[in-house]
Design an enzyme around this catalytic site. Structure first.
Site, PDB file in Angstrom:
ATOM      1  N   TYR A   1       3.527  40.286  -7.246  1.00  0.00           N
ATOM      2  CA  TYR A   1       3.111  39.203  -6.333  1.00  0.00           C
ATOM      3  C   TYR A   1       2.024  39.680  -5.376  1.00  0.00           C
ATOM      4  O   TYR A   1       1.092  38.945  -5.054  1.00  0.00           O
ATOM      5  CB  TYR A   1       4.317  38.688  -5.538  1.00  0.00           C
ATOM      6  CG  TYR A   1       5.285  37.891  -6.399  1.00  0.00           C
ATOM      7  CD1 TYR A   1       5.078  36.520  -6.625  1.00  0.00           C
ATOM      8  CD2 TYR A   1       6.388  38.484  -6.998  1.00  0.00           C
ATOM      9  CE1 TYR A   1       5.947  35.790  -7.420  1.00  0.00           C
ATOM     10  CE2 TYR A   1       7.264  37.759  -7.799  1.00  0.00           C
ATOM     11  CZ  TYR A   1       7.035  36.409  -8.005  1.00  0.00           C
ATOM     12  OH  TYR A   1       7.886  35.693  -8.803  1.00  0.00           O
ATOM     13  N   ARG A  32      17.176  23.045   5.861  1.00  0.00           N
ATOM     14  CA  ARG A  32      15.784  23.459   5.656  1.00  0.00           C
ATOM     15  C   ARG A  32      14.840  22.492   6.378  1.00  0.00           C
ATOM     16  O   ARG A  32      13.856  22.916   6.986  1.00  0.00           O
ATOM     17  CB  ARG A  32      15.483  23.479   4.165  1.00  0.00           C
ATOM     18  CG  ARG A  32      14.116  24.027   3.789  1.00  0.00           C
ATOM     19  CD  ARG A  32      14.020  23.992   2.278  1.00  0.00           C
ATOM     20  NE  ARG A  32      12.759  24.414   1.735  1.00  0.00           N
ATOM     21  CZ  ARG A  32      11.642  23.696   1.741  1.00  0.00           C
ATOM     22  NH1 ARG A  32      11.633  22.509   2.325  1.00  0.00           N
ATOM     23  NH2 ARG A  32      10.545  24.172   1.191  1.00  0.00           N
ATOM     24  N   ARG A  77      18.108  24.426  -3.111  1.00  0.00           N
ATOM     25  CA  ARG A  77      17.733  23.012  -3.008  1.00  0.00           C
ATOM     26  C   ARG A  77      18.612  22.044  -3.777  1.00  0.00           C
ATOM     27  O   ARG A  77      18.549  20.846  -3.551  1.00  0.00           O
ATOM     28  CB  ARG A  77      16.267  22.846  -3.463  1.00  0.00           C
ATOM     29  CG  ARG A  77      15.279  23.370  -2.444  1.00  0.00           C
ATOM     30  CD  ARG A  77      13.915  23.602  -3.052  1.00  0.00           C
ATOM     31  NE  ARG A  77      13.979  24.728  -3.981  1.00  0.00           N
ATOM     32  CZ  ARG A  77      12.938  25.198  -4.674  1.00  0.00           C
ATOM     33  NH1 ARG A  77      11.774  24.613  -4.561  1.00  0.00           N
ATOM     34  NH2 ARG A  77      13.084  26.225  -5.467  1.00  0.00           N
ATOM     35  N   ASP A 106      14.157  36.306   1.400  1.00  0.00           N
ATOM     36  CA  ASP A 106      13.334  36.286   0.187  1.00  0.00           C
ATOM     37  C   ASP A 106      12.757  37.673  -0.060  1.00  0.00           C
ATOM     38  O   ASP A 106      12.535  38.440   0.885  1.00  0.00           O
ATOM     39  CB  ASP A 106      12.187  35.272   0.304  1.00  0.00           C
ATOM     40  CG  ASP A 106      11.604  34.955  -1.065  1.00  0.00           C
ATOM     41  OD1 ASP A 106      12.158  34.078  -1.748  1.00  0.00           O
ATOM     42  OD2 ASP A 106      10.611  35.609  -1.469  1.00  0.00           O
ATOM     43  N   ARG A 141      20.843  32.310  -6.172  1.00  0.00           N
ATOM     44  CA  ARG A 141      20.285  31.128  -5.489  1.00  0.00           C
ATOM     45  C   ARG A 141      21.364  30.112  -5.138  1.00  0.00           C
ATOM     46  O   ARG A 141      21.109  28.912  -5.161  1.00  0.00           O
ATOM     47  CB  ARG A 141      19.204  30.444  -6.344  1.00  0.00           C
ATOM     48  CG  ARG A 141      17.936  31.239  -6.530  1.00  0.00           C
ATOM     49  CD  ARG A 141      17.001  31.064  -5.333  1.00  0.00           C
ATOM     50  NE  ARG A 141      15.869  31.972  -5.434  1.00  0.00           N
ATOM     51  CZ  ARG A 141      14.662  31.602  -5.848  1.00  0.00           C
ATOM     52  NH1 ARG A 141      14.437  30.363  -6.174  1.00  0.00           N
ATOM     53  NH2 ARG A 141      13.690  32.490  -5.918  1.00  0.00           N
TER      54      ARG A 141
END
Ligand code: CP3
Length: 341
Positions: free
Chosen positions: A150, A36, A27, A73, A23
């Site tokens: 998921y 973003r 963020r 992703d 990652r």
């Protein structure tokens, strides 16, 4: 072969281990948040090749990491297979669920994934042109079990309960989903390699919730099939496997799957892994990402301890899991200085 990451993956012990961070585009970086915002939302960023390439490059410019990981992703593949996907702000991913043979049949009927994923391949092509020549480009996908958790639940779950329930109640549908994902993952990663990815990594974030025989059937076997198929199509392609929280099952994972490197989460003791996992080849890891938030002397001491523990074999320094949004960018530099200094 001059790239440090490729040398480690080929089994070379280096005085200073190469380093990148899960990652690393994320963020905690103000420049990521700005790009973003320009893209609108996370998925739009994933499907905008110029912007996705830009955020991939940001941590390379700021820190000079040895590897860049494609910005995308693991849930783009289910979307390409026909699942609905969106992200709830502040909560995480949501998908249409797969809980029956009919749901699975609908996904199988859709077939071709490459049309949806074409922008991802374009991101890879841009990156392979624009990355500094000493930086290795890593492509990735989720492992079938993790992606299935998921897809079955339609969201992230603390214990992967819905996926375990489907596995118990309707084995054929569950196995069919794993098989569909295994085949689609080979095609997806293969297309990333054709576009310029030099290494691929398989993220099995929830491998730790598979016990005993289930671990063999749904973590190890899909990783083996994917690794073997990719290496048949792309001889010499290095593969990194990340069966997160596999504990004792890290031992032998590389040998059983054919992976060139096993990525270790931070619950694994480095001294144990040096003796039991690194003996078979390269390892990656495994600093606790919490140090990127807390910093201080503990960060430096832990970084040095891990470098030392793995200093007698091939090692790629990394965190044990992704860096979190509350991390301090200065702590990343301190970690890099402690590794290289
Ligand atoms: O490592 C990288 O920098 C490459 C890009 C990457 C992302 N996700 C970007 C991302 C990679 C390799 C992933 C993998 C991924 N995605 C995993 C496996 C690794 C792991 O962390 O265990 C999983 C389980 C996912 C699914 C996913 N994506 C979740 C559960 C979430 C929401 C939770 C969160 O952290 O917000 C995402 C969103 C996501 N993927 C973000 C990023 C940078 C945050 C999105 C944002 O900007 O709001």
């Amino acid at each position: 072969m001059t790239k440090t990451i490729l040398r480690a993956l080929a089994g070379e012990t280096q005085a200073v281990p190469p380093i990148w961070m899960m990652r690393q585009a994320g963020r905690y970086l103000p420049e990521y948040r700005a790009t973003r915002a320009k893209a609108g939302d996370f998925l739009s960023l994933c499907y905008a090749p110029e912007l996705a390439a830009e955020v991939t490059l940001q941590p390379i410019r700021r820190y000079g990491f040895d590897a860049a990981i494609l910005f995308a992703d693991i849930l783009l593949l289910p979307q390409a297979l026909g699942a609905d996907l969106w992200f709830e702000t502040g909560e995480g991913p949501r998908l249409s669920t797969v809980t029956s043979a009919a749901d699975l049949a609908r996904l199988k009927a859709k077939g071709a994934i490459h049309e949806t994923l074409a922008p991802v391949y374009e991101t890879v092509r841009i990156l392979s042109r624009e990355l500094p020549k000493e930086v290795t480009l890593i492509g990735f996908a989720g492992a079938p079990w993790t992606v299935a958790t998921y897809m079955i639940a339609g969201r992230g779950t603390p214990d992967q309960g819905p996926a375990h329930a489907l596995k118990a109640a309707d084995r054929a549908t569950f196995q069919g989903l794993i098989d569909l994902l295994t085949e689609a993952t080979v095609d997806y990663l293969s297309a990333q390699v054709e576009a310029g990815a030099e290494v691929v990594k398989l993220f099995d974030s929830w491998a730790g919730s598979l016990k005993g025989r289930d671990f063999d059937d749904f973590a190890l076997e899909p990783a083996r099939r994917i690794t073997q198929a990719l290496k048949a199509r792309h001889p010499g392609l290095p593969v990194i496997a990340f069966p997160r929280e596999a504990r004792g099952r890290y031992e032998g994972f590389a040998e059983a799957t054919g992976a060139d490197c096993v990525a270790l989460d931070n619950s694994v003791a480095a001294d144990w892994a040096a003796a039991h996992v690194q003996k078979d080849g390269c390892v990656q890891g495994n600093l606790d990402p919490a140090h990127m938030v807390t910093g201080g002397e503990a960060l430096v001491a832990e970084t040095r301890r891990i470098v030392r523990a793995f200093s007698n074999g091939p090692h790629i320094f990394n965190l044990g899991h992704g860096i979190t949004p509350d991390a301090d960018p200065h702590n990343v530099q301190r970690m890099i200085d402690a590794v290289r200094g």
